[in-house]
Scaffold this motif. Structure first.
Motif, PDB file in Angstrom:
ATOM      1  N   ASN A 103      48.423  32.736  47.236  1.00  0.00           N
ATOM      2  CA  ASN A 103      48.099  32.959  48.575  1.00  0.00           C
ATOM      3  C   ASN A 103      45.786  32.588  48.782  1.00  0.00           C
ATOM      4  OD1 ASN A 103      46.168  35.210  50.024  1.00  0.00           O
ATOM      5  ND2 ASN A 103      47.833  37.141  49.518  1.00  0.00           N
ATOM      6  N   LYS A 104      45.897  31.973  49.354  1.00  0.00           N
ATOM      7  CA  LYS A 104      44.849  31.494  49.343  1.00  0.00           C
ATOM      8  C   LYS A 104      43.874  32.055  50.315  1.00  0.00           C
ATOM      9  CE  LYS A 104      46.294  29.842  53.259  1.00  0.00           C
ATOM     10  NZ  LYS A 104      48.378  29.789  54.260  1.00  0.00           N
ATOM     11  N   ALA A 105      44.472  32.825  50.966  1.00  0.00           N
ATOM     12  CA  ALA A 105      43.313  34.065  51.840  1.00  0.00           C
ATOM     13  C   ALA A 105      42.438  35.123  50.377  1.00  0.00           C
ATOM     14  CB  ALA A 105      43.391  34.779  52.844  1.00  0.00           C
ATOM     15  N   VAL A 106      43.431  34.991  50.105  1.00  0.00           N
ATOM     16  CA  VAL A 106      42.973  36.738  48.971  1.00  0.00           C
ATOM     17  C   VAL A 106      42.184  35.573  47.598  1.00  0.00           C
ATOM     18  CG1 VAL A 106      45.074  36.813  47.050  1.00  0.00           C
ATOM     19  CG2 VAL A 106      43.814  38.557  47.299  1.00  0.00           C
ATOM     20  N   ILE A 107      42.220  34.575  47.088  1.00  0.00           N
ATOM     21  CA  ILE A 107      42.085  33.789  46.312  1.00  0.00           C
ATOM     22  C   ILE A 107      40.291  33.070  46.895  1.00  0.00           C
ATOM     23  CG2 ILE A 107      41.564  31.918  44.912  1.00  0.00           C
ATOM     24  CD1 ILE A 107      43.610  34.394  43.911  1.00  0.00           C
ATOM     25  N   ALA A 108      40.314  33.065  48.206  1.00  0.00           N
ATOM     26  CA  ALA A 108      39.026  32.255  48.837  1.00  0.00           C
ATOM     27  C   ALA A 108      38.509  33.619  48.861  1.00  0.00           C
ATOM     28  CB  ALA A 108      39.496  32.153  49.704  1.00  0.00           C
ATOM     29  N   ARG A 109      38.733  35.174  48.802  1.00  0.00           N
ATOM     30  CA  ARG A 109      37.807  36.354  48.916  1.00  0.00           C
ATOM     31  C   ARG A 109      37.252  37.464  47.862  1.00  0.00           C
ATOM     32  NH1 ARG A 109      40.069  34.713  53.593  1.00  0.00           N
ATOM     33  NH2 ARG A 109      39.090  34.449  55.476  1.00  0.00           N
ATOM     34  N   HIS A 110      38.852  36.978  46.765  1.00  0.00           N
ATOM     35  CA  HIS A 110      37.992  37.507  45.555  1.00  0.00           C
ATOM     36  C   HIS A 110      38.113  36.990  44.562  1.00  0.00           C
ATOM     37  CE1 HIS A 110      37.955  41.563  48.377  1.00  0.00           C
ATOM     38  NE2 HIS A 110      38.821  40.937  49.178  1.00  0.00           N
ATOM     39  N   GLY A 111      38.278  35.733  44.881  1.00  0.00           N
ATOM     40  CA  GLY A 111      39.002  35.199  43.388  1.00  0.00           C
ATOM     41  C   GLY A 111      38.288  35.363  42.655  1.00  0.00           C
ATOM     42  N   GLU A 112      36.842  35.440  42.656  1.00  0.00           N
ATOM     43  CA  GLU A 112      36.033  35.683  41.520  1.00  0.00           C
ATOM     44  C   GLU A 112      36.083  37.403  40.519  1.00  0.00           C
ATOM     45  OE1 GLU A 112      30.758  35.309  40.862  1.00  0.00           O
ATOM     46  OE2 GLU A 112      31.939  36.002  42.721  1.00  0.00           O
ATOM     47  N   GLU A 113      36.351  38.047  41.076  1.00  0.00           N
ATOM     48  CA  GLU A 113      37.013  39.554  40.836  1.00  0.00           C
ATOM     49  C   GLU A 113      38.239  39.537  40.271  1.00  0.00           C
ATOM     50  OE1 GLU A 113      38.069  43.656  42.643  1.00  0.00           O
ATOM     51  OE2 GLU A 113      38.098  41.698  43.392  1.00  0.00           O
ATOM     52  N   ILE A 114      39.323  38.074  40.762  1.00  0.00           N
ATOM     53  CA  ILE A 114      40.285  38.349  39.835  1.00  0.00           C
ATOM     54  C   ILE A 114      40.135  38.040  38.821  1.00  0.00           C
ATOM     55  CG2 ILE A 114      42.351  37.249  40.508  1.00  0.00           C
ATOM     56  CD1 ILE A 114      42.306  38.087  43.273  1.00  0.00           C
ATOM     57  N   ALA A 115      39.465  36.646  38.439  1.00  0.00           N
ATOM     58  CA  ALA A 115      38.990  35.861  37.784  1.00  0.00           C
ATOM     59  C   ALA A 115      38.713  36.437  36.396  1.00  0.00           C
ATOM     60  CB  ALA A 115      38.156  34.541  37.695  1.00  0.00           C
ATOM     61  N   ALA A 116      37.942  37.314  36.594  1.00  0.00           N
ATOM     62  CA  ALA A 116      36.412  38.250  35.896  1.00  0.00           C
ATOM     63  C   ALA A 116      37.843  38.637  34.892  1.00  0.00           C
ATOM     64  CB  ALA A 116      35.482  38.841  36.606  1.00  0.00           C
ATOM     65  N   ALA A 117      38.372  39.776  36.039  1.00  0.00           N
ATOM     66  CA  ALA A 117      39.964  40.711  35.206  1.00  0.00           C
ATOM     67  C   ALA A 117      40.468  40.278  34.239  1.00  0.00           C
ATOM     68  CB  ALA A 117      40.478  41.518  36.435  1.00  0.00           C
ATOM     69  N   ALA A 118      40.999  39.013  34.764  1.00  0.00           N
ATOM     70  CA  ALA A 118      42.261  38.218  34.235  1.00  0.00           C
ATOM     71  C   ALA A 118      41.787  37.654  32.552  1.00  0.00           C
ATOM     72  CB  ALA A 118      43.044  36.933  34.424  1.00  0.00           C
ATOM     73  N   ALA A 119      39.785  37.630  32.867  1.00  0.00           N
ATOM     74  CA  ALA A 119      39.476  36.814  31.453  1.00  0.00           C
ATOM     75  C   ALA A 119      39.778  38.306  30.710  1.00  0.00           C
ATOM     76  CB  ALA A 119      38.198  36.547  31.736  1.00  0.00           C
ATOM     77  N   ALA A 120      39.543  39.269  31.512  1.00  0.00           N
ATOM     78  CA  ALA A 120      38.626  40.333  29.983  1.00  0.00           C
ATOM     79  C   ALA A 120      40.510  41.124  29.907  1.00  0.00           C
ATOM     80  CB  ALA A 120      37.986  41.039  31.022  1.00  0.00           C
ATOM     81  N   ALA A 121      40.966  41.063  30.857  1.00  0.00           N
ATOM     82  CA  ALA A 121      42.236  41.636  30.240  1.00  0.00           C
ATOM     83  C   ALA A 121      43.435  40.178  29.347  1.00  0.00           C
ATOM     84  CB  ALA A 121      43.524  41.445  31.529  1.00  0.00           C
ATOM     85  N   GLY A 122      42.871  39.167  29.259  1.00  0.00           N
ATOM     86  CA  GLY A 122      43.485  38.373  28.497  1.00  0.00           C
ATOM     87  C   GLY A 122      44.307  37.512  29.061  1.00  0.00           C
ATOM     88  N   VAL A 123      44.175  37.006  30.408  1.00  0.00           N
ATOM     89  CA  VAL A 123      45.708  36.776  31.124  1.00  0.00           C
ATOM     90  C   VAL A 123      45.424  36.008  32.368  1.00  0.00           C
ATOM     91  CG1 VAL A 123      47.478  38.985  30.549  1.00  0.00           C
ATOM     92  CG2 VAL A 123      45.525  38.177  33.261  1.00  0.00           C
ATOM     93  N   TYR A 124      46.387  34.869  32.553  1.00  0.00           N
ATOM     94  CA  TYR A 124      45.913  33.907  33.782  1.00  0.00           C
ATOM     95  C   TYR A 124      45.726  34.519  34.553  1.00  0.00           C
ATOM     96  CZ  TYR A 124      46.152  30.820  29.341  1.00  0.00           C
ATOM     97  OH  TYR A 124      45.676  30.142  27.981  1.00  0.00           O
ATOM     98  N   VAL A 125      45.170  34.178  36.021  1.00  0.00           N
ATOM     99  CA  VAL A 125      45.889  34.108  37.188  1.00  0.00           C
ATOM    100  C   VAL A 125      45.855  32.242  38.010  1.00  0.00           C
ATOM    101  CG1 VAL A 125      44.927  34.570  39.712  1.00  0.00           C
ATOM    102  CG2 VAL A 125      44.744  36.706  37.634  1.00  0.00           C
TER     103      VAL A 125
END
Length: 438
Positions: A103-125
């Motif tokens: 999903n390029k649309a969601v990553i282009a707009r919310h990628g930073e939020e998603i990446a930060a949440a993944a790092a905090a949870a110890g998972v990959y996106v």
């Protein structure tokens, strides 16, 4: 015996069916695919016939059931759009599950939020399929090219517009007629705006820029011009002058603008662009995509291939699943994330005002066929510091003439000033076209 890894699939459309097909027939593929199990699938309609066989007890119309299923270890999101995709991705992360998305649309707009949440949870996106379909570009930017100072990333990253432009150049076809054919062939959506107005390409270049230069990009700030107003005569004139016309997405490093925080200035844009016939991107035709990366010390490297479709995109999705599955099977004792595989920013970047971007330009004026018009146009350019590479008159007749100019590299601010002055000149009727030029 290896532990089975449950895959939860959100969406069973073109890409989702391709993913399911690969997982259902692992023979001849990477042996780790045999350890992947399609545990749960979210669909819109349980009664709809499907190209791939999936047990009915694994189907659901509630995507939350897929995310929450304890037998699902990796969530694959291929439904597209912003919502509910973003919410579902964040829900999976909160549940401690890695995510693969196209999903390029969601990553282009919310990628930073998603990446930060993944790092905090110890998972990959992982997002390989979000740009370029089956072309491997995301992981090379994060890993293989990591030792390089990237100077510019430019590419043809929308297959629909490239198909249309290729047909216009090769056959002299009309834009609207080719667009209709592209819709009938399934290359373009019923509402083609995301493609022909450049928004799809802008989503993708925002993602690539963030990876290439190390910091998040504000998607809404990317200057974007599509091909919907492109006329066939501009494609013809470009051909006569030794160029092809492509919808290019470009992100490039610029000289520092004195930002006190040390943020890296970038020039990012999407626009129709004249490409010299000997340029690596000029020969990319049809629905194919290509991304050209320029860096030090590697120089130029180009990634080329099918940019969309069930098979190519599913190939990239499953490659991401295999990356996650491989790490799970290793069962590392420290429990940490692979820093090259995880998505993380390591510096601040900002987009400069578009007036600071420097490029060559193609412009076409409608003028009277009268003495002195070309001279006055040339003088106006000179007064604004715009150097002309070529100036040619086409189709002169009693009704008027077409003046086509290709400039040397110049700042967009100076170029706009020159165009404003020229359009007010006697004998100049209108600015008919203005594109970039490599």
């Amino acid at each position: 015996m290896a532990t089975r890894i449950g895959i939860g699939l959100l969406g069973l459309g073109t890409v989702g069916a391709g993913v399911a097909s690969i997982l259902n027939s692992p023979e001849g593929r990477h042996p780790l695919i045999a350890d992947l199990e399609l545990a749960r699938v979210a669909v819109r309609d349980l009664q709809r016939s499907r190209p791939v066989a999936i047990p009915t007890d694994r189907l659901t119309t509630d995507p939350n059931e897929v995310v929450d299923d304890p037998n699902v270890h990796v969530v694959v999101e291929v439904i597209g759009g912003i919502e509910p995709a973003r919410t579902l991705i964040m829900r999976a992360i909160s549940a401690g599950k890695s995510v693969v998305t196209a999903n390029k649309a969601v990553i282009a707009r919310h990628g930073e939020e998603i990446a930060a949440a993944a790092a905090a949870a110890g998972v990959y996106v992982l997002i390989e399929a979000a740009v370029g379909g089956g072309i491997p570009i995301i992981e090379p930017l994060k890993q293989s090219l990591g030792s390089n100072r990237i100077e510019r990333v430019s590419g043809i990253i929308n297959g629909t517009t490239n198909y249309i432009l290729s047909r216009m150049a090769d056959e002299g076809a009309d834009y609207h007629a080719v667009l209709k054919e592209a819709q009938e062939l399934g290359y373009a959506e019923a509402d083609p705006a995301a493609d022909v107005d450049g928004h799809d390409a802008a989503d993708k270049i925002a993602i690539l820029a963030g990876l290439a230069f190390g910091g998040p990009i504000e998607r809404s700030a990317v200057p974007t011009t599509g091909i919907s107003n492109l006329q066939g005569r501009d494609v013809d004139y470009a051909t006569q002058l030794g160029y092809g016309v492509k919808l290019l997405a470009v992100a490039e490093r610029l000289e520092s603008d004195g930002d006190p925080m040390g943020s890296l200035p970038l020039g990012v844009r999407v626009q129709p662009t004249l490409v010299p016939k000997d340029h690596p991107l000029a020969g990319v035709s049809g629905v194919n995509n290509a991304i050209l990366v320029e860096g030090d010390p590697i120089g130029r490297v180009m990634f080329y291939g099918p940019g969309a479709g069930s098979g190519p995109t599913a190939s990239a999705v499953v490659a991401d699943i295999l990356n996650i599955a491989g790490i799970r099977q290793l069962n590392s004792s420290d429990g940490g994330l692979d820093p090259l595989l995880a998505a993380s920013s390591w510096r601040s970047c900002h987009l400069v005002d578009s007036s600071r971007i420097r490029q060559r330009n193609y412009v076409r004026f409608n003028t009277e066929d009268a003495p002195g018009v070309i001279g006055r146009i040339g003088s106006c350019f000179g007064e604004q510091g715009v150097s002309i590479q070529s100036i040619v008159q086409f189709d002169a007749c009693d009704e008027g003439a077409e003046i086509v100019v290709i400039t040397h590299e110049v700042g967009n601010g100076a170029m706009q000033n020159a165009l404003q002055a020229i359009t007010s000149l006697p004998g100049v009727r209108s600015l008919a076209a203005h594109f970039g030029c490599f």
